[in-house]
Design a protein around this motif. Structure first.
Motif, PDB file in Angstrom:
ATOM      1  N   ASP A  52      16.007  68.009  47.131  1.00  0.00           N
ATOM      2  CA  ASP A  52      15.666  68.916  48.227  1.00  0.00           C
ATOM      3  C   ASP A  52      14.491  69.820  47.881  1.00  0.00           C
ATOM      4  OD1 ASP A  52      17.671  67.857  49.769  1.00  0.00           O
ATOM      5  OD2 ASP A  52      19.108  69.467  49.361  1.00  0.00           O
ATOM      6  N   ARG A  55      11.381  67.707  48.296  1.00  0.00           N
ATOM      7  CA  ARG A  55      11.182  67.361  49.708  1.00  0.00           C
ATOM      8  C   ARG A  55      10.649  68.552  50.504  1.00  0.00           C
ATOM      9  NH1 ARG A  55      13.145  62.738  52.110  1.00  0.00           N
ATOM     10  NH2 ARG A  55      14.591  61.445  50.923  1.00  0.00           N
ATOM     11  N   THR A  56      11.009  69.749  50.084  1.00  0.00           N
ATOM     12  CA  THR A  56      10.467  70.940  50.743  1.00  0.00           C
ATOM     13  C   THR A  56       8.954  70.991  50.584  1.00  0.00           C
ATOM     14  OG1 THR A  56      12.512  72.163  50.364  1.00  0.00           O
ATOM     15  CG2 THR A  56      10.536  73.467  50.809  1.00  0.00           C
ATOM     16  N   LYS A  57       8.473  70.554  49.440  1.00  0.00           N
ATOM     17  CA  LYS A  57       7.032  70.520  49.189  1.00  0.00           C
ATOM     18  C   LYS A  57       6.372  69.334  49.887  1.00  0.00           C
ATOM     19  CE  LYS A  57       7.162  72.730  44.601  1.00  0.00           C
ATOM     20  NZ  LYS A  57       8.600  73.072  44.553  1.00  0.00           N
ATOM     21  N   ASN A  58       7.029  68.180  49.850  1.00  0.00           N
ATOM     22  CA  ASN A  58       6.476  66.970  50.440  1.00  0.00           C
ATOM     23  C   ASN A  58       7.575  66.210  51.176  1.00  0.00           C
ATOM     24  OD1 ASN A  58       5.155  64.667  51.187  1.00  0.00           O
ATOM     25  ND2 ASN A  58       4.679  63.969  49.116  1.00  0.00           N
ATOM     26  N   PRO A  59       7.658  66.357  52.491  1.00  0.00           N
ATOM     27  CA  PRO A  59       8.731  65.703  53.256  1.00  0.00           C
ATOM     28  C   PRO A  59       8.764  64.187  53.122  1.00  0.00           C
ATOM     29  CG  PRO A  59       7.660  67.402  54.575  1.00  0.00           C
ATOM     30  CD  PRO A  59       6.836  67.235  53.331  1.00  0.00           C
ATOM     31  N   MET A  60       7.649  63.560  52.731  1.00  0.00           N
ATOM     32  CA  MET A  60       7.643  62.118  52.526  1.00  0.00           C
ATOM     33  C   MET A  60       8.326  61.703  51.225  1.00  0.00           C
ATOM     34  SD  MET A  60       6.375  60.148  54.920  1.00  0.00           S
ATOM     35  CE  MET A  60       5.681  58.680  54.146  1.00  0.00           C
ATOM     36  N   ALA A  61       8.614  62.702  50.369  1.00  0.00           N
ATOM     37  CA  ALA A  61       9.278  62.430  49.089  1.00  0.00           C
ATOM     38  C   ALA A  61       8.496  61.403  48.273  1.00  0.00           C
ATOM     39  CB  ALA A  61      10.719  61.977  49.312  1.00  0.00           C
TER      40      ALA A  61
END
Length: 228
Positions: A52, A55-61
């Motif tokens: 998480d 993902r907060t930094k990069n939603p594409m993971a």
């Protein structure tokens, strides 16, 4: 967001064997840009990119991700080609595109880069191959080989009219930055590179340069930590 001077500090989130992260490392080294590095292990514990906090930094993971501060705000840019274009604007020398007046050559450098970035590399991506194997019951290595071979064949044909020492004439461009990591992955998937003599010749010219050597996966801190 202003279009002025580059920020004083850059942080690159990446993974040592990610070809997309490798592209950005090459550009940073080629342009002599100091930066911090934050490894994101794509395989440990199911993949740190899926946590998480990342993902907060990069939603594409995905990696790479470039982070910097501007005007008191934290800015983040993902996707390797977008990062490369941003670095080109901030640090125009040495360039990774032909001169501004050479519109055709600039477009061709971008075309070749995208042939790898959007037309070849996604077909060997970890998530893609996991889907092929686990959800579709296919041979993920054969799948990767098939698309890498067709991608490299198209790339070599498209580069043929322009290739000199490098993909577009005798200066390094975005095309070379994308090609070298792709050839590394071709070998990982046991692609026969004999038909691609032009590309392996260009690769050798690139790997003779200190920036390409410094950016090589095996020389990254997270590779060393993994015992590679």
């Amino acid at each position: 967001m202003s279009g002025g001077a580059p920020p004083p500090a850059l942080t690159l989130y990446g993974y040592w064997r990610s070809s997309c992260s490798w592209r950005v490392r090459i550009a940073l080294a080629y342009k002599g840009v100091e930066h911090a590095y934050r490894p994101v292990n794509l395989v440990r514990d199911g993949g740190e990119q899926l946590r998480d906090d990342y993902r907060t930094k990069n939603p594409m993971a995905q990696v790479p991700l470039l982070e910097f501060e501007e005007g008191g705000a934290v800015r983040r840019v993902s996707q390797s080609l977008a990062i490369l274009e941003l670095l080109e604007e901030w640090f125009p020398s040495p360039p990774l595109l032909p001169p501004p007046g050479e519109r055709y050559l600039r477009a061709k450098a971008r075309q070749l880069a995208e042939m790898i970035n959007s037309g070849t590399q996604p077909m060997q991506n970890t998530a893609t191959l996991r889907c092929v194997k686990e959800e579709l019951g296919g041979d993920e290595r054969a799948f990767a080989r098939r698309f890498i071979m067709s991608g490299l064949a198209a790339f070599q044909a498209a580069a043929g009219e322009l290739a000199g020492r490098f993909c577009v004439g005798d200066e390094v461009t975005l095309a070379d930055v994308c090609l070298v990591p792709q050839l590394y992955n071709a070998r990982r998937y046991e692609v026969d590179l004999a038909p691609f003599a032009t590309l392996t010749r260009i690769e050798a010219a690139c790997l003779a340069l200190p920036a390409f050597q410094a950016a090589h996966p095996d020389r990254q801190a997270d590779a060393v930590a993994a015992g590679v």
